[in-house]
Design a protein around this motif. Structure first.
Motif, PDB file in Angstrom:
ATOM      1  N   SER A  59      51.423  30.423  41.436  1.00  0.00           N
ATOM      2  CA  SER A  59      50.969  30.114  42.787  1.00  0.00           C
ATOM      3  C   SER A  59      51.696  30.994  43.795  1.00  0.00           C
ATOM      4  O   SER A  59      52.774  31.527  43.495  1.00  0.00           O
ATOM      5  N   THR A  60      51.111  31.124  44.963  1.00  0.00           N
ATOM      6  CA  THR A  60      51.667  31.984  46.004  1.00  0.00           C
ATOM      7  C   THR A  60      51.744  31.225  47.314  1.00  0.00           C
ATOM      8  O   THR A  60      50.739  30.680  47.789  1.00  0.00           O
TER       9      THR A  60
ATOM     10  N   SER B 115      46.608  29.748  41.497  1.00  0.00           N
ATOM     11  CA  SER B 115      45.826  30.547  40.547  1.00  0.00           C
ATOM     12  C   SER B 115      45.581  29.681  39.308  1.00  0.00           C
ATOM     13  O   SER B 115      46.495  29.479  38.501  1.00  0.00           O
TER      14      SER B 115
ATOM     15  N   ASN C 277      40.144  28.401  41.555  1.00  0.00           N
ATOM     16  CA  ASN C 277      41.375  28.500  42.333  1.00  0.00           C
ATOM     17  C   ASN C 277      41.269  27.624  43.586  1.00  0.00           C
ATOM     18  O   ASN C 277      40.168  27.263  44.018  1.00  0.00           O
TER      19      ASN C 277
ATOM     20  N   THR D 295      42.196  33.902  36.429  1.00  0.00           N
ATOM     21  CA  THR D 295      43.289  34.688  36.999  1.00  0.00           C
ATOM     22  C   THR D 295      44.608  34.097  36.525  1.00  0.00           C
ATOM     23  O   THR D 295      44.807  32.885  36.551  1.00  0.00           O
TER      24      THR D 295
ATOM     25  N   SER E 246      48.791  35.845  41.161  1.00  0.00           N
ATOM     26  CA  SER E 246      48.415  36.326  42.481  1.00  0.00           C
ATOM     27  C   SER E 246      49.652  36.864  43.178  1.00  0.00           C
ATOM     28  O   SER E 246      50.782  36.615  42.762  1.00  0.00           O
TER      29      SER E 246
ATOM     30  N   SER F 251      50.888  37.994  47.451  1.00  0.00           N
ATOM     31  CA  SER F 251      50.524  38.191  48.850  1.00  0.00           C
ATOM     32  C   SER F 251      51.317  39.345  49.437  1.00  0.00           C
ATOM     33  O   SER F 251      52.519  39.479  49.204  1.00  0.00           O
TER      34      SER F 251
ATOM     35  N   LEU G 270      45.810  38.664  50.081  1.00  0.00           N
ATOM     36  CA  LEU G 270      45.991  38.044  48.770  1.00  0.00           C
ATOM     37  C   LEU G 270      45.353  38.902  47.686  1.00  0.00           C
ATOM     38  O   LEU G 270      44.179  39.248  47.771  1.00  0.00           O
ATOM     39  N   MET G 271      46.155  39.238  46.659  1.00  0.00           N
ATOM     40  CA  MET G 271      45.667  39.974  45.497  1.00  0.00           C
ATOM     41  C   MET G 271      45.598  39.036  44.306  1.00  0.00           C
ATOM     42  O   MET G 271      46.577  38.350  43.980  1.00  0.00           O
ATOM     43  N   LEU G 272      44.426  38.989  43.649  1.00  0.00           N
ATOM     44  CA  LEU G 272      44.239  38.161  42.455  1.00  0.00           C
ATOM     45  C   LEU G 272      44.039  39.064  41.243  1.00  0.00           C
ATOM     46  O   LEU G 272      43.165  39.942  41.253  1.00  0.00           O
TER      47      LEU G 272
ATOM     48  N   HIS H 186      39.168  42.326  39.273  1.00  0.00           N
ATOM     49  CA  HIS H 186      40.206  41.803  40.158  1.00  0.00           C
ATOM     50  C   HIS H 186      39.632  41.596  41.564  1.00  0.00           C
ATOM     51  O   HIS H 186      38.565  42.123  41.902  1.00  0.00           O
TER      52      HIS H 186
ATOM     53  N   ASN I 171      36.734  39.817  50.234  1.00  0.00           N
ATOM     54  CA  ASN I 171      37.116  40.580  49.045  1.00  0.00           C
ATOM     55  C   ASN I 171      36.687  42.042  49.185  1.00  0.00           C
ATOM     56  O   ASN I 171      35.499  42.334  49.318  1.00  0.00           O
TER      57      ASN I 171
END
Length: 596
Positions: free
Chosen positions: A243-244, A259, A265, A300, A303, A305, A316-318, A335, A348
């Motif tokens: 998690s982020t 995630s 999510n 995923t 993640s 940030s 946010l990058m997954l 991704h 996205n």
């Protein structure tokens, strides 16, 4: 914990191994950069006693407070230990194990913070992951209490963080904890802890608690309380791996992204500012702009940030990992890079950014290990994808930032820079090095030799099934750029009264210029964990590219105060910035007193 004798044997083998430098590091030479694996020369590669370890977690932190970054390395069913960075005479890093913390358990994840606000960094270790159940561990760093000798003490029982607790009781259950992340969610100047729990069948766990994540509130007295249900996030039991925490609306409190590997999510908004208490609300649908969906992609593992386009809003990058066959969702099998549209929702832009131009590994060989950081020091984050799965390894991938097109970052595939096997020790037993490529997990981006350029530290290792243990060499990749890059590094430190001593959650705005041209702004945040089972250092690194002047630095502390610095800011230096305790009276003598 292992016996002193076992720890001494391990330490002795590492010290003896690290000084043998007769083998040159493996490297790749490109037009603009040379990448060299110095894991063997520094002692970071884990071939200490003729065998590698089964790597999962990697935490980078200055545990002994000597100004150099150390590591915790987590190895399920093997020894998990703290490695101290003790440089050689020429200043290059050398690593020695100072303490073995866990042996023989499924130790999957880890995260560091100063939970007791005494000035040194402590460590939380999760147990279970995908492979079993167990009780987690909280290790208190005793550096300050011992007068400067680095050692860790297991305080799990006293702190009350062994595992999830049934509401209304004090009974902890053995869980399948995967990742963990620290953040001061209630802004009371001590850090809280969020633990991600997987859904592994468990006859000792009540069905209504299976896979439930845990939010541990720091009580400020060395103990924690399970406030998951009270905070409104006890409803999901989705097999979370990571998690982020990040601030989606710049209101000053930290929100949360889960995630979830087999389920959608979830984005949770922290309502602390709005209501005066910690309460999370599911805003996944609300924050998904038309045509986009923050619930996806499903599968995923992790993640991260960052402010990917330097607009002052955290994105946010997954990282997608395909483990089983599903019909393609909105984003296919790729991704996702969600840009924060100034608090109005997320878009996205992975396809526009070129992220999914990389080949996607076969099923079960996708991303677990991953990280985000500015390896080419141009002021924009780069992306590392660590691949591999139970059946075999798969080559890792690297995307380097290549500027912005409008508000979208663009990337170049530089995977060739890191696509080579680890160097082998000349005295290694025959066949002790596995086939390349490896199975990658925890990864950190850190400047270990203080030259202003980030290294890429990687731990590798595969499955444990009965006696089948896949042990693979860890990597330490050093980037030697032909053209020098400028940098600036900031070490925020809280006062322990209004801001936690580790200063997790601090935001930084750096304004720079080149040759007097138009200034540009760079944004960074100090996170308490990033990507799968990994953590970058507590110092915040700014790559400046060709910028040669720092115009100003704004430090936005988690308590809402902003400090502005506009002089004595030199490029290629590190600044330690302390959040001072505010005097209650305007007494000049008190105002000039040193900070804690």
């Amino acid at each position: 914990m292992t016996s002193p004798r076992a720890a001494g044997l391990l330490l002795g083998t590492i010290l003896g191994f690290a000084v043998q430098e007769q083998t040159a590091a493996q490297e790749v030479v490109a037009e603009d950069v040379t990448v060299r694996d110095v894991g063997l020369l520094t002692g970071f590669q884990d071939h200490f006693d003729g065998r590698h370890r089964r790597g999962r977690a990697l935490v980078a932190a200055d545990f002994d407070l000597d100004g150099r970054t150390d590591f915790y390395v987590g190895n399920p069913k093997d020894e998990c230990f703290v490695m101290r960075n003790v440089p050689a005479a020429d200043g290059s890093p050398r690593f020695e194990v100072v303490q073995v913390l866990v042996v023989g358990e499924h130790a999957w994840g880890a995260a560091s913070a100063d939970y007791d606000n005494d000035g040194d960094y402590d460590l939380f270790v999760t147990v279970g992951g995908n492979e079993g159940h167990g009780f987690d561990h909280l290790f208190r760093n005793m550096l300050i209490e011992s007068g400067g000798q680095l050692s860790f003490t297991d305080v799990t029982e006293q702190a009350g963080v062994k595992g999830p607790i049934r509401f209304g009781t004090q009974n902890a259950f053995p869980a399948s904890s995967a990742g963990a992340v620290w953040a001061d969610v209630d802004r009371d100047a001590d850090v809280d802890l969020f633990v991600n729990v997987n859904r592994v069948p468990n006859p000792n766990m009540p069905e209504n608690m299976l896979g439930r994540n845990v939010l541990w509130r720091n009580n400020g007295d060395g103990t924690f309380s399970d406030v998951t249900v009270a905070a409104g996030i006890g409803s999901t039991k989705s097999g979370t791996r990571h998690s982020t925490f990040f601030d989606i609306d710049n209101d000053g409190d930290l929100d949360l992204f889960e995630s979830n590997h087999y389920f959608p999510n979830v984005l949770w908004k922290n309502l602390l500012v709005e209501t005066g208490r910690v309460r999370f609300e599911d805003v996944t649908a609300e924050q998904s702009l038309p045509g986009d969906d923050l619930r996806l992609p499903i599968q995923t593992f992790a993640s991260a940030s960052r402010d990917f386009n330097n607009d002052g809003w955290q994105d946010l990058m997954l990282f997608f990992r395909k483990v089983f066959d599903l019909e393609p969702d909105t984003y296919g099998f790729g991704h996702a890079l969600f840009l924060n549209m100034q608090g109005q929702g997320f878009r996205n832009v992975a396809e526009e950014a070129g992220i999914n131009d990389l080949p996607l590994p076969d099923a079960q060989l996708g991303v677990m290990g991953c990280q985000v950081g500015d390896l080419n020091a141009d002021g924009l984050p780069d992306l590392f994808f660590g691949n591999g799965g139970p059946s075999s390894g798969w080559a890792n991938q690297l995307l380097m930032s290549n500027g912005l097109v409008g508000d979208v970052p663009r990337y170049l595939d530089r995977s060739d820079l890191i696509d080579f096997p680890a160097p082998q020790h000349p005295q290694a037993p025959p066949n002790s090095y596995p086939t390349y490529p490896y199975r990658t997990h925890g990864t950190s981006m850190v400047d270990l030799d203080e030259d202003g350029q980030l290294e890429l530290a990687i731990v590798n290792g595969g499955r444990f099934v009965d006696s089948d243990i896949v042990r693979e060499p860890n990597r330490l990749l050093r980037f030697l750029w032909n053209e020098p890059r400028n940098y600036f590094r900031v070490q925020p430190q809280g006062d322990g009264v209004t801001v936690s001593r580790d200063a997790i959650g601090t935001r930084l705005k750096l304004t720079v210029s080149e040759g007097g041209d138009q200034p540009r702004v760079l944004w960074k945040t100090l996170f308490g964990g990033s990507a799968f089972s990994a953590q970058n250092p507590f110092s915040v690194y700014f790559g400046l590219g060709n910028a040669d002047t720092i115009e100003s630095l704004e430090v936005m502390w988690p308590d809402g105060r902003t400090d502005v610095y506009d002089n004595d800011l030199e490029i290629n230096t590190t600044r330690v910035l302390k959040r001072r305790v505010e005097p209650k009276q305007k007494d000049p003598k008190q105002a000039n007193a040193p900070s804690r």
